[in-house]
Every structure is written in structure tokens, then in C-alpha cells.
Scaffold this motif. Structure first.
Motif, PDB file in Angstrom:
ATOM      1  N   LEU A 131      -4.220  -6.705   3.374  1.00  0.00           N
ATOM      2  CA  LEU A 131      -5.349  -7.780   3.110  1.00  0.00           C
ATOM      3  C   LEU A 131      -7.555  -7.351   3.294  1.00  0.00           C
ATOM      4  CD1 LEU A 131      -4.009  -9.337   6.775  1.00  0.00           C
ATOM      5  CD2 LEU A 131      -3.787 -10.121   4.522  1.00  0.00           C
ATOM      6  N   LEU A 132      -8.141  -8.237   3.304  1.00  0.00           N
ATOM      7  CA  LEU A 132      -9.821  -7.649   2.996  1.00  0.00           C
ATOM      8  C   LEU A 132     -10.417  -8.899   3.766  1.00  0.00           C
ATOM      9  CD1 LEU A 132     -11.395  -6.380   1.179  1.00  0.00           C
ATOM     10  CD2 LEU A 132     -11.418  -7.960  -0.453  1.00  0.00           C
ATOM     11  N   VAL A 133     -10.742  -7.834   4.518  1.00  0.00           N
ATOM     12  CA  VAL A 133     -11.227  -8.823   6.427  1.00  0.00           C
ATOM     13  C   VAL A 133     -12.888  -8.251   5.635  1.00  0.00           C
ATOM     14  CG1 VAL A 133     -11.148  -9.360   8.555  1.00  0.00           C
ATOM     15  CG2 VAL A 133      -8.911  -8.837   6.900  1.00  0.00           C
ATOM     16  N   ASN A 134     -13.632  -9.613   5.829  1.00  0.00           N
ATOM     17  CA  ASN A 134     -15.223  -9.491   5.682  1.00  0.00           C
ATOM     18  C   ASN A 134     -15.440  -8.842   4.830  1.00  0.00           C
ATOM     19  OD1 ASN A 134     -15.232 -11.642   7.422  1.00  0.00           O
ATOM     20  ND2 ASN A 134     -15.491 -10.453   9.347  1.00  0.00           N
ATOM     21  N   GLY A 135     -14.423  -7.720   3.554  1.00  0.00           N
ATOM     22  CA  GLY A 135     -15.369  -7.373   2.698  1.00  0.00           C
ATOM     23  C   GLY A 135     -14.112  -5.437   3.078  1.00  0.00           C
ATOM     24  N   GLN A 136     -14.092  -5.424   3.833  1.00  0.00           N
ATOM     25  CA  GLN A 136     -12.973  -4.261   3.878  1.00  0.00           C
ATOM     26  C   GLN A 136     -11.562  -4.217   4.113  1.00  0.00           C
ATOM     27  OE1 GLN A 136     -14.285  -2.848   8.041  1.00  0.00           O
ATOM     28  NE2 GLN A 136     -16.127  -1.739   6.989  1.00  0.00           N
ATOM     29  N   SER A 137     -11.294  -3.153   3.053  1.00  0.00           N
ATOM     30  CA  SER A 137      -9.167  -3.394   3.139  1.00  0.00           C
ATOM     31  C   SER A 137      -8.864  -2.818   4.071  1.00  0.00           C
ATOM     32  CB  SER A 137      -9.015  -2.397   2.091  1.00  0.00           C
ATOM     33  OG  SER A 137      -7.912  -2.672   2.233  1.00  0.00           O
ATOM     34  N   ILE A 138      -7.835  -3.607   4.991  1.00  0.00           N
ATOM     35  CA  ILE A 138      -7.340  -3.209   5.923  1.00  0.00           C
ATOM     36  C   ILE A 138      -6.012  -3.006   5.788  1.00  0.00           C
ATOM     37  CG2 ILE A 138      -8.943  -4.205   7.460  1.00  0.00           C
ATOM     38  CD1 ILE A 138      -6.639  -5.521   8.792  1.00  0.00           C
ATOM     39  N   GLU A 139      -4.717  -2.301   6.719  1.00  0.00           N
ATOM     40  CA  GLU A 139      -3.414  -2.697   6.293  1.00  0.00           C
ATOM     41  C   GLU A 139      -2.723  -2.969   7.923  1.00  0.00           C
ATOM     42  OE1 GLU A 139       0.212   0.082   3.531  1.00  0.00           O
ATOM     43  OE2 GLU A 139      -1.969   0.360   3.870  1.00  0.00           O
ATOM     44  N   ILE A 140      -1.807  -4.070   8.158  1.00  0.00           N
ATOM     45  CA  ILE A 140      -1.249  -4.552   8.976  1.00  0.00           C
ATOM     46  C   ILE A 140       0.457  -3.736   8.791  1.00  0.00           C
ATOM     47  CG2 ILE A 140      -0.360  -6.375  10.519  1.00  0.00           C
ATOM     48  CD1 ILE A 140      -3.179  -7.187   9.807  1.00  0.00           C
ATOM     49  N   ALA A 141       1.009  -2.797   9.333  1.00  0.00           N
ATOM     50  CA  ALA A 141       2.174  -3.141   9.095  1.00  0.00           C
ATOM     51  C   ALA A 141       3.454  -4.109   9.342  1.00  0.00           C
ATOM     52  CB  ALA A 141       2.398  -2.176  10.294  1.00  0.00           C
ATOM     53  N   GLN A 142       3.191  -5.418   9.921  1.00  0.00           N
ATOM     54  CA  GLN A 142       3.969  -6.089  10.134  1.00  0.00           C
ATOM     55  C   GLN A 142       4.539  -7.017   8.296  1.00  0.00           C
ATOM     56  OE1 GLN A 142       1.501  -8.344  12.973  1.00  0.00           O
ATOM     57  NE2 GLN A 142       3.433  -8.121  13.980  1.00  0.00           N
ATOM     58  N   ILE A 144     -11.066 -22.215   4.411  1.00  0.00           N
ATOM     59  CA  ILE A 144     -11.152 -22.600   6.060  1.00  0.00           C
ATOM     60  C   ILE A 144      -9.951 -22.912   7.274  1.00  0.00           C
ATOM     61  CG2 ILE A 144     -12.002 -23.520   8.287  1.00  0.00           C
ATOM     62  CD1 ILE A 144     -15.597 -23.504   6.889  1.00  0.00           C
ATOM     63  N   VAL A 145      -9.532 -22.306   7.892  1.00  0.00           N
ATOM     64  CA  VAL A 145      -8.233 -22.815   8.725  1.00  0.00           C
ATOM     65  C   VAL A 145      -8.424 -23.473   9.701  1.00  0.00           C
ATOM     66  CG1 VAL A 145      -6.142 -21.406   9.228  1.00  0.00           C
ATOM     67  CG2 VAL A 145      -7.060 -20.736   7.526  1.00  0.00           C
ATOM     68  N   ASP A 146      -7.735 -24.460   9.660  1.00  0.00           N
ATOM     69  CA  ASP A 146      -7.890 -24.988  11.280  1.00  0.00           C
ATOM     70  C   ASP A 146      -7.889 -24.660  11.678  1.00  0.00           C
ATOM     71  OD1 ASP A 146      -6.830 -27.693  13.062  1.00  0.00           O
ATOM     72  OD2 ASP A 146      -8.718 -28.112  12.182  1.00  0.00           O
ATOM     73  N   LYS A 147      -8.364 -24.369  13.211  1.00  0.00           N
ATOM     74  CA  LYS A 147      -8.171 -23.830  14.581  1.00  0.00           C
ATOM     75  C   LYS A 147      -6.421 -23.992  14.826  1.00  0.00           C
ATOM     76  CE  LYS A 147      -9.465 -22.306  18.906  1.00  0.00           C
ATOM     77  NZ  LYS A 147     -10.749 -22.002  20.232  1.00  0.00           N
ATOM     78  N   THR A 148      -6.145 -25.066  14.662  1.00  0.00           N
ATOM     79  CA  THR A 148      -4.291 -25.682  15.191  1.00  0.00           C
ATOM     80  C   THR A 148      -3.909 -25.169  14.244  1.00  0.00           C
ATOM     81  OG1 THR A 148      -4.595 -27.627  13.720  1.00  0.00           O
ATOM     82  CG2 THR A 148      -5.739 -27.801  15.949  1.00  0.00           C
ATOM     83  N   GLN A 149      -4.034 -24.752  13.314  1.00  0.00           N
ATOM     84  CA  GLN A 149      -2.950 -24.305  12.659  1.00  0.00           C
ATOM     85  C   GLN A 149      -3.024 -22.570  12.480  1.00  0.00           C
ATOM     86  OE1 GLN A 149      -0.775 -25.830  10.450  1.00  0.00           O
ATOM     87  NE2 GLN A 149      -1.510 -27.192  11.396  1.00  0.00           N
ATOM     88  N   TYR A 150      -3.256 -21.836  13.425  1.00  0.00           N
ATOM     89  CA  TYR A 150      -3.814 -20.476  13.385  1.00  0.00           C
ATOM     90  C   TYR A 150      -2.330 -19.099  13.051  1.00  0.00           C
ATOM     91  CZ  TYR A 150      -8.790 -20.411  13.491  1.00  0.00           C
ATOM     92  OH  TYR A 150     -10.177 -20.656  13.636  1.00  0.00           O
ATOM     93  N   SER A 151      -1.636 -20.402  14.372  1.00  0.00           N
ATOM     94  CA  SER A 151      -0.110 -19.524  15.005  1.00  0.00           C
ATOM     95  C   SER A 151       0.714 -19.557  13.657  1.00  0.00           C
ATOM     96  CB  SER A 151       0.080 -19.995  16.261  1.00  0.00           C
ATOM     97  OG  SER A 151       0.093 -21.606  16.002  1.00  0.00           O
ATOM     98  N   GLN A 152       0.183 -20.949  12.857  1.00  0.00           N
ATOM     99  CA  GLN A 152       1.562 -21.118  11.583  1.00  0.00           C
ATOM    100  C   GLN A 152       1.313 -20.869  10.513  1.00  0.00           C
ATOM    101  OE1 GLN A 152       1.723 -25.623  12.315  1.00  0.00           O
ATOM    102  NE2 GLN A 152       1.701 -24.997  14.267  1.00  0.00           N
ATOM    103  N   PHE A 153      -0.350 -20.387  10.040  1.00  0.00           N
ATOM    104  CA  PHE A 153      -0.903 -20.712   9.061  1.00  0.00           C
ATOM    105  C   PHE A 153      -0.202 -18.550   8.457  1.00  0.00           C
ATOM    106  CE2 PHE A 153      -3.526 -19.488   5.724  1.00  0.00           C
ATOM    107  CZ  PHE A 153      -3.949 -20.213   4.784  1.00  0.00           C
ATOM    108  N   ARG A 154       0.676 -18.272   8.102  1.00  0.00           N
ATOM    109  CA  ARG A 154       1.228 -16.926   7.455  1.00  0.00           C
ATOM    110  C   ARG A 154       0.055 -16.459   5.912  1.00  0.00           C
ATOM    111  NH1 ARG A 154       6.913 -16.738   7.387  1.00  0.00           N
ATOM    112  NH2 ARG A 154       7.924 -17.592   9.685  1.00  0.00           N
ATOM    113  N   LEU A 155      -0.738 -15.488   6.666  1.00  0.00           N
ATOM    114  CA  LEU A 155      -1.373 -14.646   4.994  1.00  0.00           C
ATOM    115  C   LEU A 155      -0.507 -13.972   4.305  1.00  0.00           C
ATOM    116  CD1 LEU A 155      -3.496 -12.909   8.054  1.00  0.00           C
ATOM    117  CD2 LEU A 155      -3.772 -15.169   6.360  1.00  0.00           C
ATOM    118  N   GLN A 156      -0.500 -13.953   3.183  1.00  0.00           N
ATOM    119  CA  GLN A 156      -0.522 -13.246   2.227  1.00  0.00           C
ATOM    120  C   GLN A 156      -0.889 -12.287   1.493  1.00  0.00           C
ATOM    121  OE1 GLN A 156       2.660 -14.890   0.629  1.00  0.00           O
ATOM    122  NE2 GLN A 156       2.129 -16.520   1.828  1.00  0.00           N
ATOM    123  N   ASP A 157      -0.121 -11.102   1.117  1.00  0.00           N
ATOM    124  CA  ASP A 157      -0.784  -9.541   1.157  1.00  0.00           C
ATOM    125  C   ASP A 157      -1.812 -10.248   0.088  1.00  0.00           C
ATOM    126  OD1 ASP A 157      -0.409  -6.610   0.776  1.00  0.00           O
ATOM    127  OD2 ASP A 157       0.288  -7.178  -1.326  1.00  0.00           O
TER     128      ASP A 157
END
Length: 67
Positions: free
Chosen positions: A3-14, A41-54
């Protein structure tokens, strides 16, 4: 997953990560945060359901108190 988070590349194992999982990863789940994924912008009510893509481009904006 990369993922690219605030301009920095990170890797999450999940293989499946939601916005909520990512906020927990950064210890921001109990904070006021605005999350933008791929310029939407992602609505706060969707945080637990919104899946991030590689390769998603994510911007996190949170407020910090001070004086």
C-alpha cells in the motif's frame, strides 16, 4: 499486500485488509481520522467493510492537539 500510505510504501502481511485493519495497524482506530483511498473519501461507517486492494494509494488525515 503493498500500500502507498501518505506517500510511503508499506507492506502488510495479511492478504485481505480493510480500512479498519489498517487504522489498527497504525494505532489510529480510536482517533478522528479521514481516510481517502484512490482519491475517494471512505465513509467512516464503511471502515470495517471497505477492503483495500494491492497497490492502493491511501491518504490518512488525523488531528493532533497541542498548544
Amino acid at each position: 499486500m503493498k500500500l502507498l500510505v501518505n506517500g510511503q510504501s508499506i507492506e502488510i502481511a495479511q492478504p485481505q485488509v480493510t480500512v479498519q485493519n489498517m487504522l489498527e495497524h497504525f494505532s489510529l482506530s480510536n482517533k478522528i481520522v479521514v481516510v481517502e483511498v484512490d482519491e475517494q473519501i471512505v465513509d467512516k461507517t464503511q471502515y470495517s467493510q471497505f477492503r483495500l486492494q494491492d497497490g492502493a494509494k491511501i491518504e490518512l488525515v488525523h488531528f493532533v492537539g497541542g498548544g
